[in-house]
Design a protein around this motif. Structure first.
Motif, mmCIF file in Angstrom:
data_model
loop_
_atom_site.group_PDB
_atom_site.id
_atom_site.type_symbol
_atom_site.label_atom_id
_atom_site.label_comp_id
_atom_site.label_asym_id
_atom_site.label_seq_id
_atom_site.Cartn_x
_atom_site.Cartn_y
_atom_site.Cartn_z
ATOM 1 N N THR A 9 0.833 -1.196 0.000
ATOM 2 C CA THR A 9 0.000 0.000 0.000
ATOM 3 C C THR A 9 0.871 1.250 0.000
ATOM 4 O O THR A 9 0.611 2.208 -0.736
ATOM 5 N N ALA A 10 1.911 1.260 0.836
ATOM 6 C CA ALA A 10 2.808 2.416 0.897
ATOM 7 C C ALA A 10 3.556 2.611 -0.419
ATOM 8 O O ALA A 10 3.739 3.748 -0.875
ATOM 9 N N LEU A 11 3.984 1.515 -1.060
ATOM 10 C CA LEU A 11 4.676 1.632 -2.349
ATOM 11 C C LEU A 11 3.755 2.195 -3.430
ATOM 12 O O LEU A 11 4.168 3.037 -4.230
ATOM 13 N N VAL A 12 2.517 1.735 -3.464
ATOM 14 C CA VAL A 12 1.561 2.248 -4.450
ATOM 15 C C VAL A 12 1.280 3.725 -4.186
ATOM 16 O O VAL A 12 1.216 4.540 -5.113
ATOM 17 N N ALA A 14 3.284 5.907 -2.671
ATOM 18 C CA ALA A 14 4.479 6.675 -3.030
ATOM 19 C C ALA A 14 4.607 6.783 -4.546
ATOM 20 O O ALA A 14 5.011 7.839 -5.069
ATOM 21 N N GLY A 15 4.255 5.722 -5.260
ATOM 22 C CA GLY A 15 4.301 5.771 -6.717
ATOM 23 C C GLY A 15 3.323 6.780 -7.291
ATOM 24 O O GLY A 15 3.657 7.539 -8.204
ATOM 25 N N GLY A 16 2.115 6.798 -6.764
ATOM 26 C CA GLY A 16 1.120 7.770 -7.217
ATOM 27 C C GLY A 16 1.543 9.195 -6.925
ATOM 28 O O GLY A 16 1.394 10.097 -7.761
ATOM 29 N N ILE A 49 -3.020 10.260 -1.201
ATOM 30 C CA ILE A 49 -4.189 9.751 -0.469
ATOM 31 C C ILE A 49 -5.056 8.877 -1.379
ATOM 32 O O ILE A 49 -5.499 7.793 -0.986
ATOM 33 N N GLY A 50 -5.295 9.332 -2.615
ATOM 34 C CA GLY A 50 -6.130 8.566 -3.536
ATOM 35 C C GLY A 50 -5.539 7.216 -3.882
ATOM 36 O O GLY A 50 -6.247 6.210 -3.922
ATOM 37 N N SER A 51 -4.222 7.167 -4.098
ATOM 38 C CA SER A 51 -3.615 5.877 -4.431
ATOM 39 C C SER A 51 -3.578 4.948 -3.219
ATOM 40 O O SER A 51 -3.708 3.731 -3.362
ATOM 41 N N LEU A 52 -3.449 5.499 -2.016
ATOM 42 C CA LEU A 52 -3.534 4.665 -0.805
ATOM 43 C C LEU A 52 -4.935 4.067 -0.655
ATOM 44 O O LEU A 52 -5.083 2.876 -0.362
ATOM 45 N N LEU A 53 -5.957 4.898 -0.861
ATOM 46 C CA LEU A 53 -7.337 4.416 -0.743
ATOM 47 C C LEU A 53 -7.639 3.349 -1.788
ATOM 48 O O LEU A 53 -8.256 2.321 -1.487
ATOM 49 N N PHE A 54 -7.196 3.582 -3.029
ATOM 50 C CA PHE A 54 -7.476 2.623 -4.089
ATOM 51 C C PHE A 54 -6.719 1.315 -3.861
ATOM 52 O O PHE A 54 -7.255 0.237 -4.119
ATOM 53 N N ALA A 55 -5.487 1.411 -3.369
ATOM 54 C CA ALA A 55 -4.722 0.191 -3.085
ATOM 55 C C ALA A 55 -5.400 -0.637 -1.998
ATOM 56 O O ALA A 55 -5.474 -1.867 -2.089
ATOM 57 N N ARG A 56 -5.915 0.022 -0.962
ATOM 58 C CA ARG A 56 -6.610 -0.718 0.100
ATOM 59 C C ARG A 56 -7.901 -1.345 -0.429
ATOM 60 O O ARG A 56 -8.285 -2.441 -0.031
ATOM 61 N N PHE A 57 -8.581 -0.644 -1.336
ATOM 62 C CA PHE A 57 -9.801 -1.204 -1.931
ATOM 63 C C PHE A 57 -9.470 -2.460 -2.728
ATOM 64 O O PHE A 57 -10.142 -3.483 -2.595
#
Length: 138
Positions: A9-12, A14-16, A49-57
């Motif tokens: 999740t953190a990598l996604v 950071a990538g976003g 924030i958006g990429s963290l939320l989407f990764a968790r989804f």
């Protein structure tokens, strides 16, 4: 049960954020002073924030698909001149729980923020109608 990795999740995330930082700070031709720099910071934060939320989804999807559902109900309805028919009403799925819906809504909000831009002051023109306006007075 699947394990949700916070590392992935953190990598996604950071990538976003890195992609948004590159586009906002290095690839755009806009000056990075004043409102443009503030908007770049907002875009980078929203991308994180958006990429963290989407990764968790996405990571929670396999468990949500296999998750418990509310019990189904069998109903009986009467059809005129034919008799009774049994109808299966499926229970609510765990895939679209309240938390998962909030994850999607938060992601969509962050995605919408990515399309907000500040125009340079020299390109802003006051509203002028394209056709002449006529009075409706009689």
């Amino acid at each position: 049960m699947h394990h949700k990795s916070w590392g992935i999740t953190a990598l996604v995330g950071a990538g976003g954020a890195a992609l948004s930082a590159y586009v906002n700070l290095f690839a755009s031709s806009a000056a990075t002073a004043g409102p443009a720099l503030l908007m770049a910071k907002i875009h980078i934060g929203a991308a994180l924030i958006g990429s963290l939320l989407f990764a968790r989804f996405i990571q929670g999807s396999p468990d949500a698909l296999k998750g418990p559902t509310h019990p189904s109900t069998v109903g009986t309805s009467i059809v005129t001149y034919r008799g009774a028919v049994r109808v299966l009403v499926p229970g609510k799925s765990a895939f679209f729980s309240a938390i998962r819906c909030l994850l999607l809504l938060g992601f969509m909000l962050c995605l919408m923020i990515q399309f907000v831009q500040i125009a340079p002051p020299d390109t802003v023109q006051p509203f002028a109608p394209s056709a002449p306006v006529r009075s409706l007075a009689t």
